[in-house]
Scaffold this active site. Structure first.
Site, PDB file in Angstrom:
ATOM      1  N   CYS A  76       0.852  -1.168   0.000  1.00  0.00           N
ATOM      2  CA  CYS A  76       0.000   0.000   0.000  1.00  0.00           C
ATOM      3  C   CYS A  76       0.901   1.235   0.000  1.00  0.00           C
ATOM      4  O   CYS A  76       2.108   1.126   0.190  1.00  0.00           O
ATOM      5  CB  CYS A  76      -0.863  -0.008   1.249  1.00  0.00           C
ATOM      6  SG  CYS A  76      -1.679  -1.585   1.501  1.00  0.00           S
TER       7      CYS A  76
ATOM      8  N   ARG B 197       1.053   1.631  -5.955  1.00  0.00           N
ATOM      9  CA  ARG B 197       1.254   0.618  -4.919  1.00  0.00           C
ATOM     10  C   ARG B 197      -0.028  -0.140  -4.588  1.00  0.00           C
ATOM     11  O   ARG B 197       0.018  -1.122  -3.841  1.00  0.00           O
ATOM     12  CB  ARG B 197       1.750   1.289  -3.637  1.00  0.00           C
ATOM     13  CG  ARG B 197       3.144   1.770  -3.792  1.00  0.00           C
ATOM     14  CD  ARG B 197       3.596   2.554  -2.593  1.00  0.00           C
ATOM     15  NE  ARG B 197       5.034   2.610  -2.657  1.00  0.00           N
ATOM     16  CZ  ARG B 197       5.846   1.811  -2.000  1.00  0.00           C
ATOM     17  NH1 ARG B 197       5.370   0.922  -1.180  1.00  0.00           N
ATOM     18  NH2 ARG B 197       7.148   1.907  -2.161  1.00  0.00           N
TER      19      ARG B 197
ATOM     20  N   TRP C 228      -3.747  -1.986  -1.192  1.00  0.00           N
ATOM     21  CA  TRP C 228      -3.789  -3.247  -1.951  1.00  0.00           C
ATOM     22  C   TRP C 228      -4.103  -4.300  -0.902  1.00  0.00           C
ATOM     23  O   TRP C 228      -3.280  -4.587  -0.029  1.00  0.00           O
ATOM     24  CB  TRP C 228      -2.425  -3.507  -2.615  1.00  0.00           C
ATOM     25  CG  TRP C 228      -2.428  -4.715  -3.485  1.00  0.00           C
ATOM     26  CD1 TRP C 228      -2.823  -4.793  -4.793  1.00  0.00           C
ATOM     27  CD2 TRP C 228      -1.986  -6.038  -3.131  1.00  0.00           C
ATOM     28  NE1 TRP C 228      -2.677  -6.071  -5.256  1.00  0.00           N
ATOM     29  CE2 TRP C 228      -2.164  -6.858  -4.270  1.00  0.00           C
ATOM     30  CE3 TRP C 228      -1.477  -6.615  -1.979  1.00  0.00           C
ATOM     31  CZ2 TRP C 228      -1.835  -8.218  -4.273  1.00  0.00           C
ATOM     32  CZ3 TRP C 228      -1.149  -7.960  -1.977  1.00  0.00           C
ATOM     33  CH2 TRP C 228      -1.331  -8.746  -3.122  1.00  0.00           C
TER      34      TRP C 228
ATOM     35  N   ASN D 270       1.388  -0.241   5.638  1.00  0.00           N
ATOM     36  CA  ASN D 270       1.757  -0.998   4.441  1.00  0.00           C
ATOM     37  C   ASN D 270       2.505  -2.232   4.919  1.00  0.00           C
ATOM     38  O   ASN D 270       3.502  -2.109   5.620  1.00  0.00           O
ATOM     39  CB  ASN D 270       2.664  -0.139   3.546  1.00  0.00           C
ATOM     40  CG  ASN D 270       3.261  -0.941   2.402  1.00  0.00           C
ATOM     41  OD1 ASN D 270       2.698  -1.954   1.988  1.00  0.00           O
ATOM     42  ND2 ASN D 270       4.406  -0.492   1.898  1.00  0.00           N
ATOM     43  N   GLY D 271       2.030  -3.426   4.547  1.00  0.00           N
ATOM     44  CA  GLY D 271       2.727  -4.653   4.953  1.00  0.00           C
ATOM     45  C   GLY D 271       1.752  -5.658   5.523  1.00  0.00           C
ATOM     46  O   GLY D 271       0.540  -5.579   5.271  1.00  0.00           O
TER      47      GLY D 271
ATOM     48  N   GLU E 233       7.476 -13.881 -21.226  1.00  0.00           N
ATOM     49  CA  GLU E 233       7.115 -12.468 -21.024  1.00  0.00           C
ATOM     50  C   GLU E 233       5.832 -12.116 -21.788  1.00  0.00           C
ATOM     51  O   GLU E 233       4.979 -11.390 -21.278  1.00  0.00           O
ATOM     52  CB  GLU E 233       8.294 -11.580 -21.459  1.00  0.00           C
ATOM     53  CG  GLU E 233       8.050 -10.080 -21.423  1.00  0.00           C
ATOM     54  CD  GLU E 233       7.741  -9.521 -20.031  1.00  0.00           C
ATOM     55  OE1 GLU E 233       7.723 -10.280 -19.059  1.00  0.00           O
ATOM     56  OE2 GLU E 233       7.478  -8.311 -19.950  1.00  0.00           O
TER      57      GLU E 233
ATOM     58  N   LYS F   5       2.606 -10.742 -19.869  1.00  0.00           N
ATOM     59  CA  LYS F   5       2.033  -9.435 -20.226  1.00  0.00           C
ATOM     60  C   LYS F   5       0.562  -9.583 -20.580  1.00  0.00           C
ATOM     61  O   LYS F   5      -0.285  -8.833 -20.131  1.00  0.00           O
ATOM     62  CB  LYS F   5       2.815  -8.922 -21.433  1.00  0.00           C
ATOM     63  CG  LYS F   5       3.309  -7.561 -21.533  1.00  0.00           C
ATOM     64  CD  LYS F   5       4.274  -6.950 -20.597  1.00  0.00           C
ATOM     65  CE  LYS F   5       4.276  -7.344 -19.177  1.00  0.00           C
ATOM     66  NZ  LYS F   5       5.505  -7.072 -18.488  1.00  0.00           N
TER      67      LYS F   5
ATOM     68  N   GLU G 291      -1.734 -10.494 -17.497  1.00  0.00           N
ATOM     69  CA  GLU G 291      -1.941  -9.495 -16.452  1.00  0.00           C
ATOM     70  C   GLU G 291      -2.829  -8.333 -16.875  1.00  0.00           C
ATOM     71  O   GLU G 291      -3.500  -7.746 -16.042  1.00  0.00           O
ATOM     72  CB  GLU G 291      -0.625  -9.007 -15.833  1.00  0.00           C
ATOM     73  CG  GLU G 291       0.231  -8.114 -16.668  1.00  0.00           C
ATOM     74  CD  GLU G 291       1.485  -7.633 -15.900  1.00  0.00           C
ATOM     75  OE1 GLU G 291       2.496  -7.408 -16.549  1.00  0.00           O
ATOM     76  OE2 GLU G 291       1.424  -7.474 -14.666  1.00  0.00           O
TER      77      GLU G 291
ATOM     78  N   HIS H   1       5.798 -32.530 -24.916  1.00  0.00           N
ATOM     79  CA  HIS H   1       5.764 -33.222 -23.623  1.00  0.00           C
ATOM     80  C   HIS H   1       4.509 -32.884 -22.815  1.00  0.00           C
ATOM     81  O   HIS H   1       4.476 -33.112 -21.615  1.00  0.00           O
ATOM     82  CB  HIS H   1       7.018 -32.885 -22.815  1.00  0.00           C
ATOM     83  CG  HIS H   1       8.276 -33.336 -23.497  1.00  0.00           C
ATOM     84  ND1 HIS H   1       8.605 -34.664 -23.649  1.00  0.00           N
ATOM     85  CD2 HIS H   1       9.246 -32.628 -24.127  1.00  0.00           C
ATOM     86  CE1 HIS H   1       9.754 -34.759 -24.316  1.00  0.00           C
ATOM     87  NE2 HIS H   1      10.154 -33.536 -24.622  1.00  0.00           N
TER      88      HIS H   1
ATOM     89  N   LYS I 133       1.822  -2.019  -8.757  1.00  0.00           N
ATOM     90  CA  LYS I 133       3.104  -1.824  -9.440  1.00  0.00           C
ATOM     91  C   LYS I 133       4.262  -2.280  -8.573  1.00  0.00           C
ATOM     92  O   LYS I 133       5.236  -2.826  -9.058  1.00  0.00           O
ATOM     93  CB  LYS I 133       3.237  -0.340  -9.797  1.00  0.00           C
ATOM     94  CG  LYS I 133       4.496   0.019 -10.562  1.00  0.00           C
ATOM     95  CD  LYS I 133       4.405  -0.467 -11.980  1.00  0.00           C
ATOM     96  CE  LYS I 133       5.683  -0.212 -12.762  1.00  0.00           C
ATOM     97  NZ  LYS I 133       5.795  -1.146 -13.901  1.00  0.00           N
TER      98      LYS I 133
HETATM   99  O1  M6R Z   1       9.627  -3.740  -9.286  1.00  0.00           O
HETATM  100  P1  M6R Z   1      10.037  -5.124  -9.676  1.00  0.00           P
HETATM  101  O2  M6R Z   1      10.734  -5.182 -10.993  1.00  0.00           O
HETATM  102  O3  M6R Z   1      10.814  -5.831  -8.614  1.00  0.00           O
HETATM  103  O4  M6R Z   1       8.666  -5.908  -9.848  1.00  0.00           O
HETATM  104  C1  M6R Z   1       8.655  -7.284 -10.129  1.00  0.00           C
HETATM  105  C2  M6R Z   1       7.296  -7.735 -10.594  1.00  0.00           C
HETATM  106  O5  M6R Z   1       6.328  -7.465  -9.614  1.00  0.00           O
HETATM  107  C3  M6R Z   1       6.885  -7.062 -11.903  1.00  0.00           C
HETATM  108  O6  M6R Z   1       7.814  -7.274 -12.914  1.00  0.00           O
HETATM  109  C4  M6R Z   1       5.508  -7.599 -12.372  1.00  0.00           C
HETATM  110  O7  M6R Z   1       5.622  -8.938 -12.737  1.00  0.00           O
HETATM  111  C5  M6R Z   1       5.002  -6.753 -13.534  1.00  0.00           C
HETATM  112  N1  M6R Z   1       3.653  -6.342 -13.277  1.00  0.00           N
HETATM  113  C6  M6R Z   1       5.024  -7.466 -14.833  1.00  0.00           C
HETATM  114  O8  M6R Z   1       4.570  -6.670 -15.880  1.00  0.00           O
END
Ligand code: M6R
Length: 607
Positions: free
Chosen positions: A2, A27, A74, A98-99, A479, A483, A486, A502, A602
């Site tokens: 958060c 956050r 969050w 936060n935590g 990736e 992408k 998400e 497999h 994020k």
């Molecule tokens: O800030 P960071 O690079 O450590 O974050 C890692 C992941 O949380 C981040 O890459 C997440 O997977 C992204 N939303 C992917 O697009």
């Protein structure tokens, strides 16, 4: 993960807190709230959903207090409704957190047995309850916070206000970051420098275990043993410039289109523009004394690390282990002292990655990190920091940070290969010149945006999508799938092309799009065979490859996206662009919230 803010101000603070929360919305954004002290009394406004909902409340109801705290959430414990939104009140105490308070259940049971009533389902409320009970027993706010710190276990950054105490704000940190900002007759508390940037550039970061007692004119820091300590005041480089979308519809697409520029800024940090030679500033390592590199990261940063593993092993002939950070430290792997621990993170605050770093530090390893936020905790706790110069990344889906991480890893692999005598000067020169062609080649791919959008439209009806790749294209398949899922919520999987037979081949039918990342490199023919296995079963293939291979396969595939002909070394960076654009346009056509997809944040500062 958060975001928290606190202000002891000279004028009403609710609006300023709201503006700071906007800068922290990355956050978490499932509920938010502000509390201020008016005539010594705590008053609050809270709203479910995004911050704009809180803004509506603030327009309708004035919070006039000049001391306040705010929060954007969050959810971890308790659904994201208004009741569970912070700040949480208990008696004279207001808390933002936060935590995760790991022992909250036992604490709650204990207090409920004593007749305490809990209003929320959150772990945070126990913090407020402990402090309030201690104050009821006659303790001062400082004594009560100290007692609370002795009782809670877990990860926390806290901001605490007290009714009747207009000139007091207490913060505490164990894990997630927290900074104090210094103003003129004002004092600020915030999760990061970005939140406080419009208010001040003078900051002190709390260290783990610290707590801080603030008034408008003074700050006292205490360490985990409650000894008073000093913490340095630093000048943050975070700019107060408003970060906006410019002419773009979303931050994500703006950030995708920024890649030619930010990759060249990043490379300029490692390739001397005057002589074209590589130099990794601040990395003081005996490459020949190293026997292993251990990489840990999460999400997209982990996938960048996977590409790095292929490069480092091939170009520098050094063994590389790689783990998702949430598994790494529980694996109890041996920790040889001739290893370098490398952490990759855009935010530099990801809790799992940070925990892995501290685990390695505890075992005496040398620590390097590739980070985008220069003042982040991971950067500050590393022996060597290798910055990416991606600029602020706002979209939850990481794009430009990823390609910049790859740029840094490429330079690292070249430097390691040169130092270890695997690469001669001519090969180093070729690889560096290949990296310098990246901005131009990325531009070329971006010019296909409209065509990629058309292809993406056809993906919107799919329930499942498979991505395949081999060698350094395998991480790009991962990736692409990450992408897409998400931001579009379509189920997608990335697979090593050779693994298809497999298991996943059972999924293939006419309904199943298969995105094959197969640049024209040494592994192309092998991947082509796997692609044919898909074609034979009626799969709908989208091929990402060079023009020549696209032409040759025009009749086999449903659609093709071309990447420019370049040194095969840089292919994973180039192939990242089409998978980003495919995910983006698919999500836009499905009408999802591209920059703030559901359930995500994020910066992930909880384990
Ligand atoms: O800030 P960071 O690079 O450590 O974050 C890692 C992941 O949380 C981040 O890459 C997440 O997977 C992204 N939303 C992917 O697009």
């Amino acid at each position: 993960m958060c975001g928290i803010v606190g202000i002891l101000g000279q004028t009403p603070v609710a609006g300023t807190i709201y503006e700071a929360l906007k800068r922290l919305e990355y956050r978490g954004y499932d509920s938010s709230g502000v509390a201020t002290l008016e005539d010594g009394r705590l008053t609050r406004l809270r709203a479910r959903g995004k911050l704009v909902n809180l803004e509506k409340c603030l327009r309708e109801t004035t919070l006039a207090g000049t001391s306040g705290i705010g929060h954007t959430r969050w959810a971890t414990h308790g659904v994201p409704n208004e009741t569970n939104a912070h700040p949480h009140f208990c008696g004279p105490v207001a808390v933002v957190h936060n935590g995760i308070i790991e022992n909250f259940r036992e604490l709650r049971e204990e207090f409920e047995a004593q007749g305490c009533h809990f209003e929320t389902d959150t772990d945070t409320e126990t913090v407020a309850q402990i402090i309030a009970l201690a104050m009821k027993d006659g303790k001062t706010p400082l004594e009560a916070v100290r007692e609370m710190l002795g009782r809670v276990r877990g990860a926390f950054a806290l901001g605490i206000l007290f009714s009747g105490e207009e000139d007091l704000l207490i913060g505490a940190r164990n894990g997630p970051p927290l900074a104090v900002g210094y103003g003129k007759g004002e004092m600020y508390l915030g999760s990061d420098a970005i939140a406080l940037a419009p208010l001040t550039n003078s900051l002190s970061y709390l260290e783990d275990g610290d707590w801080v007692v603030m008034s408008r004119e003074s700050v006292r820091f205490f360490d985990e043993n409650h000894d008073e300590v000093t913490r340095p005041v630093t000048q943050t480089s975070q700019s107060a410039i408003h970060i906006d979308k410019g002419n773009y519809r979303h931050f994500m697409v703006k950030e995708i289109f920024e890649q030619p520029e930010v990759i060249s800024h990043t490379l300029a940090n490692y390739i001397n523009p005057l002589d074209g030679k590589i130099s990794i500033p601040d990395l003081d390592l005996d490459w020949n004394g190293l026997n292993r590199i251990t990489i840990s990261a999460c999400g997209t940063a982990y996938i960048a690390g996977l590409v790095g593993k292929y490069w480092l092993e091939e170009l520098a002939q050094i063994n590389v282990d790689i783990d998702v950070a949430s598994e790494f430290r529980y694996r109890k792997a041996p920790m040889p002292q001739d290893a370098l621990a490398l952490f990759i993170s855009q935010s530099g605050e990801t809790a799992d990655t940070l925990a892995g770093l501290r685990h390695c530090r505890g075992h005496g390893l040398k620590i390097a990190s590739i980070v985008n936020v220069a003042e982040s905790t991971i950067a500050r706790e590393s022996d060597f920091t290798l910055p990416t110069r991606a600029g602020v990344e706002v979209g939850v889906a990481s794009t430009k940070a990823f390609t910049c991480q790859l740029g840094v890893l490429a330079c690292l692999a070249i430097e390691a290969g040169r130092e270890r005598g695997v690469l001669d000067e001519a090969r180093v020169e070729t690889l560096l010149r290949a990296l310098e062609t990246l901005p131009g080649h990325i531009h070329e791919i971006l010019r296909q945006d409209a065509q990629i959008e058309e292809i993406a439209k056809s993906l919107t009806k799919s329930r499942n999508i498979l991505y395949l790749g081999r060698g350094t294209s395998f991480p790009i398949a991962l990736e692409g799938a990450l992408k897409l899922k998400e931001i579009s919520y379509i189920h997608a999987e990335g697979y090593a092309a050779g693994e298809l037979k497999h298991g996943p081949i059972a999924l293939i039918d006419e309904e199943m799009p298969v995105i094959v990342v197969a640049p024209d490199d040494a592994l192309y023919e092998k991947t082509l065979s796997n692609m044919q296995e898909v074609a034979a079963r009626g799969g709908k293939i989208i091929l990402i490859s060079n023009a020549r291979r696209c032409d040759q396969n025009a009749n086999n595939v449903w659609s093709c996206i071309e990447i420019p002909d370049a040194d095969t070394f840089i292919n994973p960076i180039l192939a990242a662009l089409p998978v980003q654009l495919l995910a983006y346009h698919t999500a836009v056509h499905m009408g999802t919230d591209v920059d703030q997809p559901r359930n995500l944040a994020k910066s992930v500062t909880v384990e």
